[in-house]
Design a protein around this motif. Structure first.
Motif, short mmCIF file in Angstrom:
data_model
loop_
_atom_site.label_atom_id
_atom_site.label_comp_id
_atom_site.label_asym_id
_atom_site.label_seq_id
_atom_site.Cartn_x
_atom_site.Cartn_y
_atom_site.Cartn_z
N ILE A 22 66.22 5.72 -37.08
CA ILE A 22 65.60 6.59 -36.08
C ILE A 22 66.72 6.94 -35.10
O ILE A 22 67.08 6.13 -34.24
CB ILE A 22 64.44 5.87 -35.34
N LEU A 43 65.68 9.82 -40.15
CA LEU A 43 64.97 10.99 -39.65
C LEU A 43 66.01 12.00 -39.21
O LEU A 43 67.11 11.62 -38.79
CB LEU A 43 64.09 10.62 -38.45
N ASP A 47 64.28 14.90 -34.39
CA ASP A 47 62.97 15.01 -35.04
C ASP A 47 61.87 14.77 -33.99
O ASP A 47 62.00 13.91 -33.12
CB ASP A 47 62.86 13.98 -36.17
N SER A 48 60.78 15.48 -34.10
CA SER A 48 59.69 15.38 -33.12
C SER A 48 59.04 13.99 -33.11
O SER A 48 58.42 13.61 -32.12
CB SER A 48 58.64 16.45 -33.40
N LYS A 49 59.17 13.21 -34.17
CA LYS A 49 58.54 11.89 -34.24
C LYS A 49 59.34 10.80 -33.52
O LYS A 49 58.83 9.73 -33.26
CB LYS A 49 58.35 11.48 -35.70
N ILE A 50 60.60 11.08 -33.20
CA ILE A 50 61.47 10.05 -32.61
C ILE A 50 60.91 9.53 -31.30
O ILE A 50 60.78 8.31 -31.11
CB ILE A 50 62.90 10.57 -32.45
N LYS A 51 60.54 10.39 -30.38
CA LYS A 51 60.02 9.96 -29.08
C LYS A 51 58.74 9.14 -29.25
O LYS A 51 58.53 8.15 -28.55
CB LYS A 51 59.78 11.15 -28.17
N GLU A 52 57.90 9.54 -30.17
CA GLU A 52 56.66 8.82 -30.44
C GLU A 52 56.94 7.40 -30.93
O GLU A 52 56.33 6.43 -30.47
CB GLU A 52 55.84 9.59 -31.48
N ILE A 53 57.88 7.26 -31.85
CA ILE A 53 58.24 5.96 -32.40
C ILE A 53 58.86 5.07 -31.32
O ILE A 53 58.51 3.89 -31.20
CB ILE A 53 59.18 6.12 -33.61
N LYS A 56 56.02 3.99 -29.05
CA LYS A 56 55.06 3.11 -29.72
C LYS A 56 55.58 1.69 -29.87
O LYS A 56 54.83 0.73 -29.73
CB LYS A 56 54.73 3.69 -31.10
N ILE A 108 53.24 1.65 -39.34
CA ILE A 108 54.06 2.86 -39.27
C ILE A 108 53.31 4.02 -39.88
O ILE A 108 52.36 3.88 -40.57
CB ILE A 108 55.42 2.67 -39.97
#
Length: 108
Positions: A22, A43, A47-53, A56, A108
């Motif tokens: 990540i 990733l 990537d837009s999912k990085i901040k979410e991960i 989380k 995940i």
């Protein structure tokens, strides 16, 4: 280098584990320089999912190696430390470890 050796040794005869990077690099060139040395998945940069991960799993420093089982349940927050202490036997420990909790928030 330790993680690359660990990954290659564990997967030498059969692909048994995967690492997904990540990226938290600030510059794309920095990111590209790092991924050229790594044998695992990543990733894409920004990537837009990085901040979410990151949010989380409360990632506050890097490198951070979280370990998930094959059902996607979190089993360790300290994978890098465990590899440093236990070496290749850390993998067998993870195979025998129960998820940290059964909360679906920790998959995940």
């Amino acid at each position: 280098k330790l993680l690359i050796e660990f990954y290659n040794e564990i997967n030498r005869d059969k692909h048994k584990m995967e690492i997904v990077l990540i990226p938290l690099d600030n510059e794309e060139e920095e990111f590209k320089k790092h991924i050229n040395k790594m044998p695992w998945a990543t990733l894409p940069f920004n990537d837009s999912k990085i901040k979410e991960i990151v949010a989380k799993y409360s990632i506050t420093s890097i490198p951070k190696l979280l370990i998930f089982n094959n059902q996607g349940k979190k089993i360790s927050m300290e994978g890098r430390k465990e590899i440093g202490i236990k070496g290749y036997s850390a993998f067998n420990l993870w195979l025998q470890t129960s998820p940290l909790d059964d909360n679906l928030e920790n998959t995940i």
